[in-house]
Write an enzyme that holds these catalytic residues in place. Structure first.
Site, short mmCIF file in Angstrom:
data_model
loop_
_atom_site.label_atom_id
_atom_site.label_comp_id
_atom_site.label_asym_id
_atom_site.label_seq_id
_atom_site.Cartn_x
_atom_site.Cartn_y
_atom_site.Cartn_z
N ASP A 151 0.86 -1.19 0.00
CA ASP A 151 0.00 0.00 0.00
C ASP A 151 0.89 1.24 0.00
O ASP A 151 1.89 1.31 0.72
CB ASP A 151 -0.91 -0.01 1.24
CG ASP A 151 -2.04 1.00 1.13
OD1 ASP A 151 -3.20 0.58 1.05
OD2 ASP A 151 -1.76 2.22 1.12
N ASN A 164 -12.87 -2.91 2.78
CA ASN A 164 -13.75 -1.75 2.94
C ASN A 164 -14.77 -1.81 1.80
O ASN A 164 -14.40 -2.14 0.67
CB ASN A 164 -12.95 -0.44 2.86
CG ASN A 164 -12.02 -0.27 4.06
OD1 ASN A 164 -12.36 -0.67 5.17
ND2 ASN A 164 -10.85 0.30 3.83
N HIS A 213 -10.35 -5.05 -3.12
CA HIS A 213 -9.00 -5.29 -2.59
C HIS A 213 -9.09 -5.71 -1.13
O HIS A 213 -9.87 -5.17 -0.37
CB HIS A 213 -8.10 -4.06 -2.74
CG HIS A 213 -8.72 -2.78 -2.29
ND1 HIS A 213 -9.63 -2.08 -3.06
CD2 HIS A 213 -8.59 -2.07 -1.15
CE1 HIS A 213 -10.02 -0.99 -2.42
NE2 HIS A 213 -9.41 -0.97 -1.25
P1 5GP Z 1 -9.64 1.56 0.39
O1 5GP Z 1 -9.75 2.79 1.26
O2 5GP Z 1 -10.27 1.78 -0.97
O3 5GP Z 1 -10.10 0.31 1.06
O4 5GP Z 1 -8.10 1.33 0.18
C1 5GP Z 1 -7.39 1.81 -0.92
C2 5GP Z 1 -5.94 1.74 -0.55
O5 5GP Z 1 -5.19 1.90 -1.73
C3 5GP Z 1 -5.48 2.85 0.42
O6 5GP Z 1 -4.95 2.24 1.59
C4 5GP Z 1 -4.44 3.62 -0.37
O7 5GP Z 1 -3.35 4.03 0.42
C5 5GP Z 1 -4.04 2.64 -1.45
N1 5GP Z 1 -3.65 3.23 -2.72
C6 5GP Z 1 -4.32 4.21 -3.39
N2 5GP Z 1 -3.72 4.48 -4.57
C7 5GP Z 1 -2.64 3.64 -4.63
C8 5GP Z 1 -1.62 3.46 -5.61
O8 5GP Z 1 -1.58 4.10 -6.67
N3 5GP Z 1 -0.67 2.53 -5.35
C9 5GP Z 1 -0.69 1.80 -4.19
N4 5GP Z 1 0.31 0.91 -4.02
N5 5GP Z 1 -1.64 1.93 -3.25
C10 5GP Z 1 -2.60 2.86 -3.47
#
Ligand code: 5GP
Ligand code: ZN
Length: 117
Positions: free
Chosen positions: A29, A85, A98
């Site tokens: 992440d 989430n 994810h």
């Molecule tokens: P969500 O809040 O949708 O469950 O989690 C999305 C996650 O993706 C977040 O923890 C965020 O830090 C991560 N994330 C967002 N954009 C990117 C990216 O471009 N690359 C990586 N490696 N992680 C990302």
């Protein structure tokens, strides 16, 4: 333009990939919320858990088993969290399903992550 995680799958967008097989990719992440924080995603674009169909059963099993393998490889089998989430109000910002794998805390206090169960 495909979604950001589909771009990572196609290697059009850089990511620190730690695991990959035919169905699944896992990478670090970009804004870790634990000492170890990986995202495990299916190569199939599914927006969220709320969009899962019966035909995705096996794929989701593969996703969770991949999490187990990664935890073992990373040496954190004894203590980790797996989190989905779902929806904006549920904290989901990327609309490609994810599984968060969070681990590596040194204390119970450190394990209390704001915004994570
Ligand atoms: P969500 O809040 O949708 O469950 O989690 C999305 C996650 O993706 C977040 O923890 C965020 O830090 C991560 N994330 C967002 N954009 C990117 C990216 O471009 N690359 C990586 N490696 N992680 C990302
Ligand atoms: Zn996608």
């Amino acid at each position: 333009m495909s979604c950001i995680f589909c771009q990572i799958i196609k290697k059009e967008m850089p990511a620190d990939i730690i695991y990959e097989n035919e169905q699944v990719v896992a990478f670090k992440d970009i804004h870790p919320k634990a000492p170890l924080h990986f995202l495990i995603i299916p190569k199939k674009h599914i927006p969220s858990v709320d969009h899962l169909e019966e035909e995705d059963k096996e794929l989701m099993g593969e996703l969770v088993l991949s999490a187990k393998k990664i935890a073992k490889e990373q040496g954190v089998s004894a203590a980790y969290k797996l989190v989905f989430n779902v929806g904006r109000a549920g904290g989901q910002i990327i609309d490609h399903i994810h599984l968060h794998l969070l681990a590596g805390w040194k204390s119970d206090k450190e394990r209390d992550i704001p915004g994570m169960p």
